[in-house]
Design an enzyme around this catalytic site. Structure first.
Site, mmCIF file in Angstrom:
data_model
loop_
_atom_site.group_PDB
_atom_site.id
_atom_site.type_symbol
_atom_site.label_atom_id
_atom_site.label_comp_id
_atom_site.label_asym_id
_atom_site.label_seq_id
_atom_site.Cartn_x
_atom_site.Cartn_y
_atom_site.Cartn_z
ATOM 1 N N LYS A 87 1.017 -1.517 0.184
ATOM 2 C CA LYS A 87 -0.076 -0.012 -0.034
ATOM 3 C C LYS A 87 0.823 1.673 -0.165
ATOM 4 O O LYS A 87 1.842 1.806 0.768
ATOM 5 C CB LYS A 87 -0.766 -0.249 1.864
ATOM 6 C CG LYS A 87 -1.745 1.282 1.531
ATOM 7 C CD LYS A 87 -2.742 0.850 2.271
ATOM 8 C CE LYS A 87 -3.516 2.589 2.694
ATOM 9 N NZ LYS A 87 -4.334 2.461 3.543
ATOM 10 N N SER A 142 -9.343 3.148 2.673
ATOM 11 C CA SER A 142 -7.903 3.838 1.750
ATOM 12 C C SER A 142 -7.307 3.166 0.901
ATOM 13 O O SER A 142 -6.450 3.517 -0.026
ATOM 14 C CB SER A 142 -7.213 4.807 2.185
ATOM 15 O OG SER A 142 -6.665 4.234 3.536
ATOM 16 N N SER A 166 -9.976 1.318 6.612
ATOM 17 C CA SER A 166 -9.802 0.699 4.756
ATOM 18 C C SER A 166 -9.484 -0.299 4.299
ATOM 19 O O SER A 166 -8.690 -0.297 3.214
ATOM 20 C CB SER A 166 -8.666 2.649 5.325
ATOM 21 O OG SER A 166 -8.662 3.302 5.506
#
Length: 409
Positions: A87, A142, A166
């Protein structure tokens, strides 16, 4: 993924070939999906070559026959040659245990870009990140690109972080498994303590392999209460099924749409039919205080002392209520998200985090399991929450549920 690593360790396939195929998939699909911000092809192939060299040299003697090293030991190179996405461009820091396990990082996945307050979207190198099931819908965030990369079959495993949902929200909206671990159990750079590392994977076995690679080698969680203390940190000794569980469509404060609730409830019924869970009726329904004001206060630098005091009051009270619930059941089950995936214009008036961020405030481990598809053709998720330090419970239930339905690219 587990099968791939086994084949690489056995020498029947080369890590270089596995990684090259993943890079080809990314090159072919990412112009449409926009799941990646950066792809590190040259470095990935070099690392894959190093894994092949390690395999050719054979396991160290301490690993024992077959790399097992005796009962309870971790396998030699358990992620040998497995392509992994991280990520954001700084995500390699959290992937060190995966590299040590033989994984190969192929690139950084999309996260929300600047210019908007809502986080349920992503911005890749080629444009906004799209849901692999419907390009006009967001994948969630996210950890947006991470979920898309796994759901579309570009990589079998992607790291994430979860500060309000997220990992779990994009897992639900893309139809994959998404695990947030117990807050504080693994290193996190989040100063508030609300965020915890996590993973997005296609199967329970893959998520469990990630957990074995990153989890601490201790057998007792020092931060867990006596009632929450796990017998192991990983999944080498899976708990006996079925696990007792309590169902709540709204946690007592949220207003989820009917369809995500119905899909999640149907997924609960399938878990019951599979012998994974047994529903129990608590003495009182799960009624938590809405964590939104507390989360926002804890997340805001320089928040007013009165707001912070109220946030700590909400955190303590919800902690007491969850402790009572887990004294009588092993799991809490809810929908993951209160709505279907929204369009790229934004989420509207309903917080996508309504059912997830309570467990960032409380610190409990939570997992999103694919729960089927809505009338819009997009996936939905069932959220499973366990006592502190009991990730093994979540992974055991997912394993019993079978393989998730994310599609291949």
């Amino acid at each position: 993924m587990v099968e791939t690593a086994s084949a690489v360790r056995a020498g029947t396939v080369r890590a270089v070939d596995v990684v090259a195929e993943a890079l080809e998939r990314i090159e072919r699909a990412d112009p449409v999906l926009c799941a990646f911000t950066e792809v590190w092809a040259e470095e990935a192939l070099r690392r894959a070559g190093e894994v092949d060299a390690l395999v050719a040299a054979g396991p160290p003697r301490s690993s024992g026959p077959g790399g097992g090293g005796g009962p309870g030991a971790r396998a030699w190179l358990p992620l040998a040659g497995v392509p992994v996405a991280v990520k954001g461009r700084h995500g390699v820091r959290a992937a060190v245990p995966l590299l040590a396990a033989g994984g190969v990082v192929v690139g950084a996945t999309a996260v929300p870009g600047p210019g908007t307050a809502w986080q349920t979207w992503g911005l890749g190198a080629r444009g906004r990140t799209v849901n692999p099931w419907r390009a006009d819908r967001t994948p969630g965030g996210s950890s947006a690109g991470a979920a898309v990369a796994v759901a579309a079959g570009l990589v079998p495993l992607a790291t994430g972080s979860d500060g309000a949902g997220s990992v779990r929200i994009p897992a639900a909206w893309c139809g994959v498994v998404g695990l947030k671990v117990t807050n504080g159990r693994l290193p996190s750079r989040d100063r508030t303590g609300l965020a915890a590392p996590g993973v997005l994977a296609r199967t329970a076995a893959d998520a469990a392999a990630w957990w074995r690679a990153v989890s601490p080698p201790t057998t007792v969680d020092a931060d867990a209460s006596a009632a929450d203390t796990p017998s192991t940190t990983g999944v080498d000794m899976p708990p006996s099924l079925p696990l007792t569980a309590v169902w709540s469509p709204d946690l007592g404060f949220a207003r989820p749409d009917p369809e995500p609730v119905a899909l999640a409830r149907a997924a609960v019924d399938r878990l019951v039919d599979a012998g994974a869970v047994r529903l129990v009726r608590p003495q009182a329904p799960p009624l938590l205080l809405d964590p939104a004001p507390a989360w926002l206060a804890l997340r805001t630098p320089g928040a007013d002392p009165a707001r912070l005091a109220d946030a700590h009051r909400v955190r303590a009270e919800n902690g007491r209520r969850l402790a009572r619930l887990f004294a009588g059941a092993e799991l809490l089950l809810t929908p993951t998200a209160p709505t279907a995936p929204h369009g790229h214009e934004g989420p509207g008036d309903v917080y996508s985090t309504a059912l997830t961020w309570a467990f960032n405030v409380s610190g409990h481990p939570a997992l999103s399991l694919p729960a089927g598809f809505g009338t819009d053709g997009c996936p939905a998720g069932l959220q499973l929450v366990a006592p502190h330090g009991r990730e093994a419970l979540l992974l055991a239930v997912v394993g019993a549920a079978g393989k998730p339905s994310g599609r291949k690219g």
